[in-house]
Design a protein around this motif. Structure first.
Motif, PDB file in Angstrom:
ATOM      1  N   GLY A 199       0.815  -1.210   0.000  1.00  0.00           N
ATOM      2  CA  GLY A 199       0.000   0.000   0.000  1.00  0.00           C
ATOM      3  C   GLY A 199       0.849   1.260   0.000  1.00  0.00           C
ATOM      4  N   THR A 200       1.880   1.278   0.807  1.00  0.00           N
ATOM      5  CA  THR A 200       2.781   2.428   0.851  1.00  0.00           C
ATOM      6  C   THR A 200       3.547   2.568  -0.446  1.00  0.00           C
ATOM      7  N   ALA A 201       4.000   1.452  -0.994  1.00  0.00           N
ATOM      8  CA  ALA A 201       4.725   1.486  -2.267  1.00  0.00           C
ATOM      9  C   ALA A 201       3.836   2.045  -3.378  1.00  0.00           C
ATOM     10  N   ALA A 202       2.574   1.626  -3.430  1.00  0.00           N
ATOM     11  CA  ALA A 202       1.644   2.125  -4.444  1.00  0.00           C
ATOM     12  C   ALA A 202       1.385   3.617  -4.241  1.00  0.00           C
ATOM     13  N   TYR A 203       1.255   4.029  -2.983  1.00  0.00           N
ATOM     14  CA  TYR A 203       1.050   5.451  -2.680  1.00  0.00           C
ATOM     15  C   TYR A 203       2.239   6.285  -3.167  1.00  0.00           C
ATOM     16  N   LEU A 204       3.444   5.854  -2.848  1.00  0.00           N
ATOM     17  CA  LEU A 204       4.632   6.611  -3.246  1.00  0.00           C
ATOM     18  C   LEU A 204       4.768   6.669  -4.764  1.00  0.00           C
ATOM     19  N   ARG A 205       4.481   5.562  -5.425  1.00  0.00           N
ATOM     20  CA  ARG A 205       4.538   5.543  -6.887  1.00  0.00           C
ATOM     21  C   ARG A 205       3.504   6.511  -7.476  1.00  0.00           C
ATOM     22  N   GLY A 206       2.285   6.440  -6.988  1.00  0.00           N
ATOM     23  CA  GLY A 206       1.243   7.326  -7.489  1.00  0.00           C
ATOM     24  C   GLY A 206       1.528   8.785  -7.225  1.00  0.00           C
ATOM     25  N   ARG A 207       2.053   9.058  -6.059  1.00  0.00           N
ATOM     26  CA  ARG A 207       2.376  10.443  -5.687  1.00  0.00           C
ATOM     27  C   ARG A 207       3.488  10.989  -6.576  1.00  0.00           C
ATOM     28  N   ALA A 208       4.489  10.159  -6.870  1.00  0.00           N
ATOM     29  CA  ALA A 208       5.567  10.587  -7.762  1.00  0.00           C
ATOM     30  C   ALA A 208       5.030  10.834  -9.177  1.00  0.00           C
ATOM     31  N   LEU A 209       4.175   9.936  -9.656  1.00  0.00           N
ATOM     32  CA  LEU A 209       3.616  10.091 -10.993  1.00  0.00           C
ATOM     33  C   LEU A 209       2.714  11.312 -11.109  1.00  0.00           C
ATOM     34  N   ASP A 210       2.131  11.742 -10.018  1.00  0.00           N
ATOM     35  CA  ASP A 210       1.223  12.882 -10.014  1.00  0.00           C
ATOM     36  C   ASP A 210       1.953  14.217  -9.905  1.00  0.00           C
ATOM     37  N   GLY A 231       3.731  15.775 -12.009  1.00  0.00           N
ATOM     38  CA  GLY A 231       3.701  16.575 -13.235  1.00  0.00           C
ATOM     39  C   GLY A 231       2.502  17.508 -13.259  1.00  0.00           C
ATOM     40  N   ASP A 232       2.466  18.370 -14.259  1.00  0.00           N
ATOM     41  CA  ASP A 232       1.387  19.347 -14.356  1.00  0.00           C
ATOM     42  C   ASP A 232       0.092  18.764 -14.910  1.00  0.00           C
ATOM     43  N   SER A 233       0.182  17.689 -15.674  1.00  0.00           N
ATOM     44  CA  SER A 233      -1.021  17.150 -16.310  1.00  0.00           C
ATOM     45  C   SER A 233      -1.490  15.874 -15.612  1.00  0.00           C
ATOM     46  N   TYR A 234      -2.711  15.485 -15.957  1.00  0.00           N
ATOM     47  CA  TYR A 234      -3.318  14.266 -15.413  1.00  0.00           C
ATOM     48  C   TYR A 234      -2.504  13.044 -15.825  1.00  0.00           C
ATOM     49  N   SER A 235      -2.378  12.078 -14.910  1.00  0.00           N
ATOM     50  CA  SER A 235      -1.674  10.832 -15.185  1.00  0.00           C
ATOM     51  C   SER A 235      -2.571   9.646 -14.820  1.00  0.00           C
ATOM     52  N   ALA A 236      -2.936   8.869 -15.828  1.00  0.00           N
ATOM     53  CA  ALA A 236      -3.742   7.672 -15.587  1.00  0.00           C
ATOM     54  C   ALA A 236      -2.969   6.668 -14.737  1.00  0.00           C
ATOM     55  N   GLU A 237      -1.640   6.629 -14.905  1.00  0.00           N
ATOM     56  CA  GLU A 237      -0.812   5.734 -14.097  1.00  0.00           C
ATOM     57  C   GLU A 237      -0.871   6.124 -12.616  1.00  0.00           C
ATOM     58  N   ALA A 238      -0.866   7.426 -12.357  1.00  0.00           N
ATOM     59  CA  ALA A 238      -0.973   7.903 -10.970  1.00  0.00           C
ATOM     60  C   ALA A 238      -2.319   7.507 -10.390  1.00  0.00           C
ATOM     61  N   GLU A 239      -3.379   7.658 -11.169  1.00  0.00           N
ATOM     62  CA  GLU A 239      -4.710   7.274 -10.693  1.00  0.00           C
ATOM     63  C   GLU A 239      -4.758   5.784 -10.366  1.00  0.00           C
ATOM     64  N   GLU A 240      -4.190   4.969 -11.236  1.00  0.00           N
ATOM     65  CA  GLU A 240      -4.178   3.520 -11.011  1.00  0.00           C
ATOM     66  C   GLU A 240      -3.402   3.162  -9.745  1.00  0.00           C
ATOM     67  N   GLY A 269      -7.693  12.143  -4.664  1.00  0.00           N
ATOM     68  CA  GLY A 269      -8.564  13.280  -4.947  1.00  0.00           C
ATOM     69  C   GLY A 269      -7.871  14.321  -5.813  1.00  0.00           C
ATOM     70  N   HIS A 270      -6.594  14.528  -5.568  1.00  0.00           N
ATOM     71  CA  HIS A 270      -5.825  15.493  -6.386  1.00  0.00           C
ATOM     72  C   HIS A 270      -5.757  15.020  -7.824  1.00  0.00           C
ATOM     73  N   VAL A 271      -5.566  13.732  -8.031  1.00  0.00           N
ATOM     74  CA  VAL A 271      -5.514  13.181  -9.392  1.00  0.00           C
ATOM     75  C   VAL A 271      -6.861  13.373 -10.075  1.00  0.00           C
ATOM     76  N   PHE A 272      -7.951  13.094  -9.371  1.00  0.00           N
ATOM     77  CA  PHE A 272      -9.277  13.279  -9.951  1.00  0.00           C
ATOM     78  C   PHE A 272      -9.538  14.747 -10.284  1.00  0.00           C
ATOM     79  N   TRP A 273      -9.047  15.638  -9.447  1.00  0.00           N
ATOM     80  CA  TRP A 273      -9.193  17.061  -9.726  1.00  0.00           C
ATOM     81  C   TRP A 273      -8.499  17.433 -11.040  1.00  0.00           C
ATOM     82  N   LYS A 274      -7.289  16.891 -11.249  1.00  0.00           N
ATOM     83  CA  LYS A 274      -6.566  17.145 -12.493  1.00  0.00           C
ATOM     84  C   LYS A 274      -7.318  16.568 -13.694  1.00  0.00           C
ATOM     85  N   LYS A 275      -7.954  15.434 -13.470  1.00  0.00           N
ATOM     86  CA  LYS A 275      -8.675  14.753 -14.555  1.00  0.00           C
ATOM     87  C   LYS A 275      -9.831  15.611 -15.044  1.00  0.00           C
ATOM     88  N   GLY A 276     -10.435  16.333 -14.112  1.00  0.00           N
ATOM     89  CA  GLY A 276     -11.527  17.241 -14.483  1.00  0.00           C
ATOM     90  C   GLY A 276     -12.893  16.679 -14.311  1.00  0.00           C
TER      91      GLY A 276
END
Length: 97
Positions: free
Chosen positions: A48-59, A61-70, A90-97
């Motif tokens: 769970g922590t590994a997935a969180y850190l990966r998603g947070r790193a992928l997020d 950038g300035d644009s939406y990342s489907a990998e970060a959401e996953e 929630g931040h990723v979903f906000w970027k998604k629009g």
């Protein structure tokens, strides 16, 4: 250690105001790739922590990342009590629009 690196990545994202926006984007991209390589090769026992850190790193950038959401969706499924994972998702979903 990796949590600190991801926090530093976000510090760069939020507080770096150099003259050239391309330079900031290049620095973010380079640091993000390095973090993702280290995470891929590490044997983090807490998935769970590994997935969180990966998603947070992928997020970072300035644009939406489907990998970060996953990755963050996986993180909150594995650790639903971790509020930081929900906030990041929630931040990723906000970027998604």
């Amino acid at each position: 250690m990796m949590r600190r690196r991801v926090d530093d990545l976000w510090e760069l994202r939020e507080h770096y105001f150099g003259g050239d926006p391309k330079e900031k984007a290049a620095r973010l991209e380079a640091e993000m790739k390095e973090i993702l390589c280290v995470l891929a090769s590490s044997q983090e026992e807490d998935r769970g922590t590994a997935a969180y850190l990966r998603g947070r790193a992928l997020d970072a950038g300035d644009s939406y990342s489907a990998e970060a959401e996953e990755a963050l969706s996986r993180a909150v499924k594995l650790k639903p009590e971790a509020v930081e994972g929900w906030n990041a998702l929630g931040h990723v979903f906000w970027k998604k629009g």
